[in-house]
Design an enzyme around this catalytic site. Structure first.
Site, short mmCIF file in Angstrom:
data_model
loop_
_atom_site.label_atom_id
_atom_site.label_comp_id
_atom_site.label_asym_id
_atom_site.label_seq_id
_atom_site.Cartn_x
_atom_site.Cartn_y
_atom_site.Cartn_z
N ASP A 49 0.82 -1.21 0.00
CA ASP A 49 0.00 0.00 0.00
C ASP A 49 0.86 1.26 0.00
O ASP A 49 0.46 2.29 -0.54
CB ASP A 49 -0.93 0.00 1.21
CG ASP A 49 -2.11 -0.95 1.04
OD1 ASP A 49 -2.33 -1.44 -0.07
OD2 ASP A 49 -2.81 -1.21 2.04
N GLU A 60 -4.38 9.64 5.50
CA GLU A 60 -4.62 10.52 6.63
C GLU A 60 -3.67 11.71 6.64
O GLU A 60 -2.59 11.70 6.04
CB GLU A 60 -4.47 9.78 7.97
CG GLU A 60 -3.04 9.53 8.42
CD GLU A 60 -2.37 8.36 7.78
OE1 GLU A 60 -1.22 8.53 7.32
OE2 GLU A 60 -2.97 7.27 7.71
#
Length: 272
Positions: free
Chosen positions: A61, A136
């Site tokens: 990821d 985030e």
């Protein structure tokens, strides 16, 4: 058609698979500079791949996030060499045929590109803006622990949500709910759910994590620390002098993903 390939750095398997894809297709293929060195060819910087028709990320990821940070609205397909793979839906053994299918669809005009209903997060301060975040934005002090952290005040559309001393504050997307947010005991949120997650990091007298409307504007005031650090997806840092107010909103362009659907629940089963 032109395809860009971004391989996980220092991963020979990623470079080898990039070479397999390049050799198996009959369209123009460019690779990132590090992968190019391994393959004995000239690579290009990842931000130049924004001009490609498709970018293939090979790795975990983190590699996907790195590629997505620089390619703008170019569709991205993730090949999973990691352990979980919330963003990478294609298995390595399926990488070549899946890319070939993408080429056929492109040439026939069929769309296999979908847009995540999760706009990326923008973080801005006085005269600066961080690159958009898919997972985030974190705002924290230079050190964590009893003698670290900072004093925060978190507002949603101007209304006070929480405040006090904490190691920091996270604003996460649903896609990022399984990342830093989860390690800070935040909630899992399905990627089809729109919203932003507010989560304090080791707050002394904090509030529970909160999911707010994706159109909300979150402001984080940071004080009582030698520095405040804003971080986009764990990679891009901006250090500022408190007191400072950092604004986070979900108004960055969304990521466009190509390839098979991501199986969220299968990936959940791989979590420790």
């Amino acid at each position: 058609m032109q395809i860009g390939i971004v391989g996980q750095q220092d991963n020979p398997r990623a470079a080898s698979l990039a070479g397999d894809i390049r050799d198996a297709v009959d369209v123009s293929v460019v690779v990132d500079e590090t992968t190019g060195e391994t393959l004995g060819t000239t690579g290009i910087s990842v931000d130049e791949m924004s001009q490609c028709d498709l970018v293939v990320s090979i790795g975990g990821d983190g590699t996907f996030l790195y590629a997505a940070r620089w390619i703008g609205s170019t569709p991205i397909m993730g090949v999973n060499l990691g352990e979980v793979g919330f963003l990478n839906a294609t298995a390595p053994e399926n990488a070549v045929p899946t890319v070939q299918e993408m080429i056929e669809d492109h040439e026939s005009g069929d769309s296999t590109v979908r847009t995540l209903d999760i706009p990326r997060l923008s973080a801005t301060g006085d005269g600066w803006t961080l690159p958009p975040a898919l997972n985030e934005i974190a705002v924290m002090g230079p050190n964590r622990g009893p003698n670290g952290g900072l004093t925060t005040e978190v507002r949603v559309d101007g209304s006070l949500y929480t405040g006090g001393h904490a190691d920091g504050v996270l604003v996460a997307t649903p896609a990022g709910s399984t990342a830093y947010n989860l390690s800070e005991s935040g909630p899992l949120v399905h990627p089809n759910v729109s919203g932003m997650i507010l989560n304090e990091m080791c707050a002394r007298d904090g509030m529970p994590p909160l999911v707010v409307d994706p159109d909300a504007v979150v402001s984080i005031r940071a004080d009582d620390a030698p520095a405040a650090i804003a971080v986009s997806d764990g990679r891009i840092h901006k250090e500022v002098d408190p007191p400072v107010v950092i604004t986070v909103s979900a108004d960055a362009p969304p990521v466009r993903i190509a390839g098979p659907e991501i199986d969220f629940f299968t990936a959940l089963g791989k979590l420790d």
